[in-house]
Scaffold this motif. Structure first.
Motif, PDB file in Angstrom:
ATOM      1  N   VAL A 119      86.033  55.103 -11.366  1.00 16.47           N
ATOM      2  CA  VAL A 119      86.893  54.756 -10.237  1.00 16.47           C
ATOM      3  C   VAL A 119      87.480  53.370 -10.465  1.00 16.47           C
ATOM      4  CG1 VAL A 119      86.912  54.279  -7.759  1.00 16.47           C
ATOM      5  CG2 VAL A 119      85.609  56.205  -8.646  1.00 16.47           C
ATOM      6  N   ALA A 120      88.798  53.276 -10.387  1.00 20.23           N
ATOM      7  CA  ALA A 120      89.534  52.017 -10.552  1.00 20.23           C
ATOM      8  C   ALA A 120      89.224  51.332 -11.886  1.00 20.23           C
ATOM      9  CB  ALA A 120      89.262  51.071  -9.388  1.00 20.23           C
ATOM     10  N   GLY A 121      88.863  52.099 -12.900  1.00 21.25           N
ATOM     11  CA  GLY A 121      88.594  51.540 -14.213  1.00 21.25           C
ATOM     12  C   GLY A 121      87.311  50.736 -14.289  1.00 21.25           C
ATOM     13  N   LEU A 122      86.374  50.999 -13.366  1.00 15.49           N
ATOM     14  CA  LEU A 122      85.138  50.224 -13.310  1.00 15.49           C
ATOM     15  C   LEU A 122      84.281  50.412 -14.563  1.00 15.49           C
ATOM     16  CD1 LEU A 122      83.463  48.344 -11.535  1.00 15.49           C
ATOM     17  CD2 LEU A 122      82.401  50.351 -10.549  1.00 15.49           C
ATOM     18  N   LYS A 123      84.214  51.632 -15.050  1.00 16.22           N
ATOM     19  CA  LYS A 123      83.416  51.886 -16.254  1.00 16.22           C
ATOM     20  C   LYS A 123      83.994  51.137 -17.452  1.00 16.22           C
ATOM     21  CE  LYS A 123      81.648  55.661 -19.077  1.00 16.22           C
ATOM     22  NZ  LYS A 123      81.674  57.110 -19.292  1.00 16.22           N
ATOM     23  N   ASP A 124      85.320  51.110 -17.570  1.00 17.47           N
ATOM     24  CA  ASP A 124      85.963  50.390 -18.665  1.00 17.47           C
ATOM     25  C   ASP A 124      85.691  48.887 -18.577  1.00 17.47           C
ATOM     26  OD1 ASP A 124      86.991  52.812 -19.522  1.00 17.47           O
ATOM     27  OD2 ASP A 124      88.865  52.554 -18.402  1.00 17.47           O
ATOM     28  N   LEU A 125      85.727  48.349 -17.360  1.00 23.21           N
ATOM     29  CA  LEU A 125      85.434  46.929 -17.175  1.00 23.21           C
ATOM     30  C   LEU A 125      83.990  46.608 -17.552  1.00 23.21           C
ATOM     31  CD1 LEU A 125      87.222  46.178 -13.790  1.00 23.21           C
ATOM     32  CD2 LEU A 125      87.820  45.279 -16.038  1.00 23.21           C
ATOM     33  N   LEU A 126      83.072  47.492 -17.187  1.00 22.31           N
ATOM     34  CA  LEU A 126      81.665  47.260 -17.530  1.00 22.31           C
ATOM     35  C   LEU A 126      81.439  47.329 -19.036  1.00 22.31           C
ATOM     36  CD1 LEU A 126      79.908  49.255 -14.701  1.00 22.31           C
ATOM     37  CD2 LEU A 126      79.794  46.798 -15.076  1.00 22.31           C
ATOM     38  N   GLU A 127      82.125  48.234 -19.707  1.00 26.98           N
ATOM     39  CA  GLU A 127      81.951  48.374 -21.154  1.00 26.98           C
ATOM     40  C   GLU A 127      82.467  47.161 -21.912  1.00 26.98           C
ATOM     41  OE1 GLU A 127      83.878  52.069 -21.994  1.00 26.98           O
ATOM     42  OE2 GLU A 127      82.109  53.250 -21.501  1.00 26.98           O
ATOM     43  N   THR A 128      83.491  46.500 -21.399  1.00 27.21           N
ATOM     44  CA  THR A 128      84.073  45.352 -22.095  1.00 27.21           C
ATOM     45  C   THR A 128      83.502  44.015 -21.615  1.00 27.21           C
ATOM     46  OG1 THR A 128      85.923  45.252 -20.540  1.00 27.21           O
ATOM     47  CG2 THR A 128      86.222  46.580 -22.535  1.00 27.21           C
ATOM     48  N   GLU A 179      78.391  40.479 -19.768  1.00 29.25           N
ATOM     49  CA  GLU A 179      77.139  40.626 -19.035  1.00 29.25           C
ATOM     50  C   GLU A 179      77.178  41.887 -18.165  1.00 29.25           C
ATOM     51  OE1 GLU A 179      74.344  38.821 -19.034  1.00 29.25           O
ATOM     52  OE2 GLU A 179      75.106  37.445 -20.560  1.00 29.25           O
ATOM     53  N   PRO A 180      77.147  43.073 -18.746  1.00 32.66           N
ATOM     54  CA  PRO A 180      77.229  44.282 -17.916  1.00 32.66           C
ATOM     55  C   PRO A 180      75.963  44.531 -17.099  1.00 32.66           C
ATOM     56  CG  PRO A 180      76.896  44.880 -20.200  1.00 32.66           C
ATOM     57  CD  PRO A 180      77.108  43.395 -20.171  1.00 32.66           C
ATOM     58  N   ALA A 181      74.823  44.014 -17.552  1.00 26.38           N
ATOM     59  CA  ALA A 181      73.576  44.249 -16.818  1.00 26.38           C
ATOM     60  C   ALA A 181      73.607  43.590 -15.444  1.00 26.38           C
ATOM     61  CB  ALA A 181      72.391  43.737 -17.617  1.00 26.38           C
ATOM     62  N   LEU A 182      74.168  42.402 -15.358  1.00 20.80           N
ATOM     63  CA  LEU A 182      74.265  41.706 -14.075  1.00 20.80           C
ATOM     64  C   LEU A 182      75.166  42.475 -13.114  1.00 20.80           C
ATOM     65  CD1 LEU A 182      73.667  39.219 -12.326  1.00 20.80           C
ATOM     66  CD2 LEU A 182      75.679  38.154 -13.355  1.00 20.80           C
ATOM     67  N   ALA A 183      76.319  42.902 -13.598  1.00 14.32           N
ATOM     68  CA  ALA A 183      77.250  43.654 -12.750  1.00 14.32           C
ATOM     69  C   ALA A 183      76.647  44.990 -12.318  1.00 14.32           C
ATOM     70  CB  ALA A 183      78.560  43.883 -13.482  1.00 14.32           C
ATOM     71  N   LEU A 184      75.988  45.685 -13.232  1.00 12.57           N
ATOM     72  CA  LEU A 184      75.351  46.961 -12.892  1.00 12.57           C
ATOM     73  C   LEU A 184      74.226  46.756 -11.884  1.00 12.57           C
ATOM     74  CD1 LEU A 184      75.105  48.883 -16.269  1.00 12.57           C
ATOM     75  CD2 LEU A 184      76.296  49.597 -14.212  1.00 12.57           C
ATOM     76  N   GLY A 185      73.429  45.730 -12.098  1.00 16.48           N
ATOM     77  CA  GLY A 185      72.342  45.448 -11.166  1.00 16.48           C
ATOM     78  C   GLY A 185      72.849  45.152  -9.768  1.00 16.48           C
ATOM     79  N   MET A 186      73.877  44.338  -9.673  1.00 16.11           N
ATOM     80  CA  MET A 186      74.452  44.019  -8.372  1.00 16.11           C
ATOM     81  C   MET A 186      75.051  45.250  -7.714  1.00 16.11           C
ATOM     82  SD  MET A 186      76.166  40.299  -9.102  1.00 16.11           S
ATOM     83  CE  MET A 186      77.070  40.322  -7.587  1.00 16.11           C
ATOM     84  N   LEU A 187      75.752  46.063  -8.489  1.00 19.74           N
ATOM     85  CA  LEU A 187      76.374  47.274  -7.943  1.00 19.74           C
ATOM     86  C   LEU A 187      75.314  48.238  -7.416  1.00 19.74           C
ATOM     87  CD1 LEU A 187      79.117  48.833  -7.648  1.00 19.74           C
ATOM     88  CD2 LEU A 187      78.446  50.005  -9.735  1.00 19.74           C
ATOM     89  N   TYR A 188      74.291  48.508  -8.234  1.00 17.85           N
ATOM     90  CA  TYR A 188      73.242  49.426  -7.811  1.00 17.85           C
ATOM     91  C   TYR A 188      72.472  48.878  -6.611  1.00 17.85           C
ATOM     92  CZ  TYR A 188      73.669  52.756 -11.639  1.00 17.85           C
ATOM     93  OH  TYR A 188      74.109  53.735 -12.477  1.00 17.85           O
ATOM     94  N   PHE A 189      72.161  47.582  -6.621  1.00 19.66           N
ATOM     95  CA  PHE A 189      71.424  46.993  -5.514  1.00 19.66           C
ATOM     96  C   PHE A 189      72.210  47.070  -4.210  1.00 19.66           C
ATOM     97  CE2 PHE A 189      70.450  43.307  -2.831  1.00 19.66           C
ATOM     98  CZ  PHE A 189      69.122  43.592  -2.540  1.00 19.66           C
TER      99      PHE A 189
END
Length: 83
Positions: A31-40, A43-53
């Motif tokens: 959605v809105a290119g979020l996966k592409d932003l995380l891949e590039t 620090e994807p772990a911080l963004a993923l952690g915040m999103l999931y939390f």
């Protein structure tokens, strides 16, 4: 443990689990290119952690609030029309 605490804990866990599933669905559907932003990201772990939390917190709060609002009232347990 009191009955109402178990009731709220169960709804909290169910809501958090649904939030994690919803966050995973958002990421996997890109959605809105979020996966592409995380891949590039560096620090994807911080963004993923915040999103999931935040998804888990939001859905757990929603589930607990809805469960409390849908509890039967003592007046609802009486038989017959109200006086």
């Amino acid at each position: 443990m009191p009955r109402l605490v178990r009731f709220l804990g169960l709804h909290c866990l169910l809501g958090a689990a649904f939030g994690v599933v919803a966050a995973a669905a958002v990421i996997m559907s890109n959605v809105a290119g979020l996966k592409d932003l995380l891949e590039t990201s560096n620090e994807p772990a911080l963004a993923l952690g915040m999103l999931y939390f935040m998804f888990a917190l939001t859905f757990a709060s929603l589930s607990m609030g809805a469960a409390v609002m849908l509890l039967p009232d003592k007046d609802d347990e009486q038989d017959g029309p109200p006086p």
